[in-house]
Design an enzyme around this catalytic site. Sequence first.
Site, mmCIF file in Angstrom:
data_model
loop_
_atom_site.group_PDB
_atom_site.id
_atom_site.type_symbol
_atom_site.label_atom_id
_atom_site.label_comp_id
_atom_site.label_asym_id
_atom_site.label_seq_id
_atom_site.Cartn_x
_atom_site.Cartn_y
_atom_site.Cartn_z
ATOM 1 C CB THR A 113 -2.334 -21.703 21.044
ATOM 2 O OG1 THR A 113 -3.861 -21.037 21.679
ATOM 3 C CG2 THR A 113 -1.250 -20.123 21.015
ATOM 4 C CD GLN A 114 -8.303 -22.317 16.620
ATOM 5 O OE1 GLN A 114 -9.004 -21.841 17.189
ATOM 6 N NE2 GLN A 114 -8.295 -23.766 15.877
ATOM 7 C CB CYS A 115 -4.759 -17.899 22.211
ATOM 8 S SG CYS A 115 -5.929 -18.601 22.747
ATOM 9 C CG ASP A 143 -1.732 -6.860 -2.688
ATOM 10 O OD1 ASP A 143 -1.286 -7.279 -1.755
ATOM 11 O OD2 ASP A 143 -2.812 -5.251 -2.825
ATOM 12 C CB SER A 144 2.502 -8.316 0.943
ATOM 13 O OG SER A 144 1.163 -7.745 1.923
ATOM 14 C CB SER A 145 -2.441 -10.540 -1.363
ATOM 15 O OG SER A 145 -3.154 -10.369 -0.371
ATOM 16 C CB THR A 162 -0.995 -0.325 1.289
ATOM 17 O OG1 THR A 162 -1.527 -0.998 1.447
ATOM 18 C CG2 THR A 162 -2.291 1.508 1.470
ATOM 19 C CB THR A 214 0.601 -4.498 6.488
ATOM 20 O OG1 THR A 214 -1.109 -4.319 5.325
ATOM 21 C CG2 THR A 214 0.342 -2.980 6.301
ATOM 22 C CG ASP A 215 -2.301 -7.848 3.064
ATOM 23 O OD1 ASP A 215 -3.221 -6.724 3.773
ATOM 24 O OD2 ASP A 215 -3.151 -7.455 1.802
HETATM 25 N N1 ASP Z 1 -2.895 -5.066 0.506
HETATM 26 C C1 ASP Z 1 -1.566 -4.673 0.806
HETATM 27 C C2 ASP Z 1 -0.492 -5.667 0.662
HETATM 28 O O1 ASP Z 1 0.041 -6.271 2.054
HETATM 29 C C3 ASP Z 1 -2.309 -4.499 2.013
HETATM 30 C C4 ASP Z 1 -0.891 -2.988 2.817
HETATM 31 O O2 ASP Z 1 0.339 -3.275 1.935
HETATM 32 O O3 ASP Z 1 -1.520 -2.467 3.999
HETATM 33 O O4 ASP Z 1 0.608 -5.590 -0.263
#
Ligand code: ASP
Length: 341
Positions: free
Chosen positions: A276-278, A56-58, A12, A88-89
């Site tokens: 753990t899921q926590c 995009d990091s996805s 982003t 961030t993803d």
């Molecule tokens: N979809 C974006 C990414 O991970 C989200 C971000 O950067 O905040 O590339």
Amino acid sequence: MPRILIIYTGGTIGMIENPATHALQPFDFTHLIDNVPKIKKLDYEIDNIQFDPPIDSSNMNPGHWRDMARAIEEHYDGYDGFVVLHGTDTMAYTASALSFMLENLHKPVIITGSQLPIGEVRTDGEENLITALQVAAATDQDGSPMVQEVAILFDNSLWRGNRSTKMSADNFNAFHSYNYPPLATVGLGIEFRRTALYRTPSHRPLKVRYDMDPGVMFLELNPGMTAQTLHHLLHTPGIKGIVLKTYGAGNSPSERWFTDEIRQACDRGVVILNVTQCVDGGVRGTLYETGNSLTAAGAVSGHDITSEAAITKLMYLFGMGLDADKVKHYLNCALCGEVTL
Ligand code: ASP
């Protein structure tokens, strides 16, 4: 004058709106840096390299981790520190992966990004980028780098990379490390928590492990999971390691249909790591009968490791060509501060 290399991967922070679809998409580094004129006020020598195209990091995968690691290895001697700009993803996955891949790291690798693009009036990207550069340039009294590990700088905190988790899709304060304190807090100054900073015991030169084995996956428990689903997932072709996301302190159903499937998978040589899921706390296998049964079936405790560190640690260990017993052995060792034992 500190020399810093920025590695721009996308995310982003550098995105602009596609006029046709109004969706955000990655854009080039010149656009990004033009939006941070303040950077010139830092008395640093800054160079950059960028992913072509930025992503995009996805869309992140081990091939991209290799590209980042290679860039760091090739430029290791020429720079005091590295700043990786990243979406961030999957930032916590990349931070974890790089922490394992960059063995004997003695320089800062600071990963940052933003929730709002750098071109937006209220962007958090400018602050994050400037602070990340300052953290990467920070030195101790003796001139050695203050940070000698992979870390995430976001909002007002510096977190150990392999202890971090993305916890908010909306807030500027998007990352947290639930089982480890911040490495630094950012206010009027940058306050480093010296006792929390990682120092590799090795005096050897940087060694990059490029092979990350993709034969791993998450398996998250839910009430109502059927024997058929479990059987199917545990027999996924090519699977060597599974991060089993269990309830609470590492608990799972203690019924035969469940424990028998887990035991058979372990007997086939699949490594099952119990996390753990926590988000807070960890696996304590002996607390309940339901946790004991999983240990008895052959699963390994992940203690307080994050899911992101767990899955990348499995990729790294299998990537080294280790057999299941060796992998289990190293899962019970803290390799670079990723787990409390
Ligand atoms: N979809 C974006 C990414 O991970 C989200 C971000 O950067 O905040 O590339």
